[in-house]
Design a protein around this motif. Structure first.
Motif, PDB file in Angstrom:
ATOM      1  N   MET A  58       0.407   1.657   2.247  1.00  0.00           N
ATOM      2  CA  MET A  58      -0.580   2.285   2.647  1.00  0.00           C
ATOM      3  C   MET A  58      -1.137   3.096   1.491  1.00  0.00           C
ATOM      4  O   MET A  58      -2.031   3.406   1.310  1.00  0.00           O
ATOM      5  CB  MET A  58      -0.412   3.045   3.944  1.00  0.00           C
ATOM      6  CG  MET A  58      -0.369   2.523   5.217  1.00  0.00           C
ATOM      7  SD  MET A  58       0.108   3.359   6.704  1.00  0.00           S
ATOM      8  CE  MET A  58      -0.044   2.345   7.969  1.00  0.00           C
ATOM      9  N   LEU A  63      -3.715   1.367  -0.325  1.00  0.00           N
ATOM     10  CA  LEU A  63      -4.927   1.464   0.638  1.00  0.00           C
ATOM     11  C   LEU A  63      -5.823   2.822   0.456  1.00  0.00           C
ATOM     12  O   LEU A  63      -7.072   2.851   0.233  1.00  0.00           O
ATOM     13  CB  LEU A  63      -4.333   1.033   2.002  1.00  0.00           C
ATOM     14  CG  LEU A  63      -3.941  -0.320   2.197  1.00  0.00           C
ATOM     15  CD1 LEU A  63      -4.033  -0.533   3.611  1.00  0.00           C
ATOM     16  CD2 LEU A  63      -4.372  -1.248   1.473  1.00  0.00           C
ATOM     17  N   TYR A 107       2.956   2.611  12.732  1.00  0.00           N
ATOM     18  CA  TYR A 107       2.509   2.341  11.515  1.00  0.00           C
ATOM     19  C   TYR A 107       1.899   0.877  11.512  1.00  0.00           C
ATOM     20  O   TYR A 107       0.810   0.882  10.678  1.00  0.00           O
ATOM     21  CB  TYR A 107       3.722   2.486  10.412  1.00  0.00           C
ATOM     22  CG  TYR A 107       4.407   3.797  10.531  1.00  0.00           C
ATOM     23  CD1 TYR A 107       3.818   5.069  10.216  1.00  0.00           C
ATOM     24  CD2 TYR A 107       5.733   3.659  10.500  1.00  0.00           C
ATOM     25  CE1 TYR A 107       4.341   6.261  10.663  1.00  0.00           C
ATOM     26  CE2 TYR A 107       6.467   4.842  11.152  1.00  0.00           C
ATOM     27  CZ  TYR A 107       5.751   6.057  10.881  1.00  0.00           C
ATOM     28  OH  TYR A 107       6.535   7.287  11.028  1.00  0.00           O
ATOM     29  N   ILE A 139      -6.938   4.034   7.332  1.00  0.00           N
ATOM     30  CA  ILE A 139      -5.900   3.393   7.962  1.00  0.00           C
ATOM     31  C   ILE A 139      -5.821   3.278   9.335  1.00  0.00           C
ATOM     32  O   ILE A 139      -6.032   4.473  10.128  1.00  0.00           O
ATOM     33  CB  ILE A 139      -4.594   4.360   7.264  1.00  0.00           C
ATOM     34  CG1 ILE A 139      -4.622   4.496   6.057  1.00  0.00           C
ATOM     35  CG2 ILE A 139      -3.405   3.430   7.869  1.00  0.00           C
ATOM     36  CD1 ILE A 139      -4.523   2.999   5.163  1.00  0.00           C
TER      37      ILE A 139
END
Length: 203
Positions: free
Chosen positions: A133, A136, A165, A143
């Motif tokens: 992440m 990202l 997650y 997210i």
């Protein structure tokens, strides 16, 4: 609305999860799902020694991704096996080539999600997704995880993957265990969740 499911798989476990993610996303009206795989970086000789050659034939028909595929999508769901608590080198190599997308802010505001697999129950599923992440977030993505509204991840009836997650699967040390029904349901739920969030953002 176009959702890209981008994965790397060695023995087929992540490929099975990727198909489930795609099914979930496709269930949301107005969604087009594109399934792509990142390029393999291991030689055929090494894959043969890893006894992965036969397994990879199951998904060799999936087109190899181009970096532009990420820019063309409204949301991206990434799938990677865990490598010592991190994403696979193949996925990292592909993401390292997205510098031009970062420079052009091409992924800012797009929904991003991650799913993974490990050999063992505590093999780094959460650390892999969380560390993934970071990339990202550097791209400015929004997210999406796997909410606890998916009841399967709180089951005590069996050992399964899945966390807030993202979806995940436990494959055992000999890679003999394909994703369980609950794990596949988690992937479908996540795919649908990403599509629903994307639809809300686009509206």
């Amino acid at each position: 609305m176009k959702i890209l499911v981008l994965f790397y798989s060695t023995y087929g476990h992540i490929y099975e999860m990727a198909k489930a993610e795609a099914e979930g996303a496709q269930s949301v009206p107005g969604t087009e799902v594109i399934l792509r795989r990142v390029p393999e970086t291991l030689s055929p000789e090494i894959l043969e020694r890893m006894q992965a050659t036969e397994a990879q034939k199951k998904f060799e028909h999936i087109p190899v991704a181009d970096v532009q595929d990420l820019a063309d999508a409204d949301a991206i769901i990434f799938g990677t096996p865990t490598r010592f608590g991190n994403m696979s080198a193949q996925m990292k190599t592909f993401l390292d080539a997205t510098g031009q997308l970062w420079a052009r802010h091409s992924l800012v505001g797009k929904v991003g999600a991650v799913f993974t697999s490990t050999n063992t129950q505590h093999g780094g599923q959460e650390s892999t997704i969380l560390s993934f992440m970071i990339t990202l977030l550097h791209h400015g993505m929004i997210i999406a995880g796997l909410p606890y509204t998916f009841d399967g991840q709180t089951t005590m009836d069996e050992i399964v993957g899945g966390s807030p997650y993202g979806a995940s699967t436990i494959v055992r040390g000999d890679n003999s265990h394909m994703p369980s029904p609950i794990e596949l349901d988690g992937a479908r739920y996540q795919g649908r969740y990403v599509a629903q969030l994307t639809a809300k953002l686009r509206s």
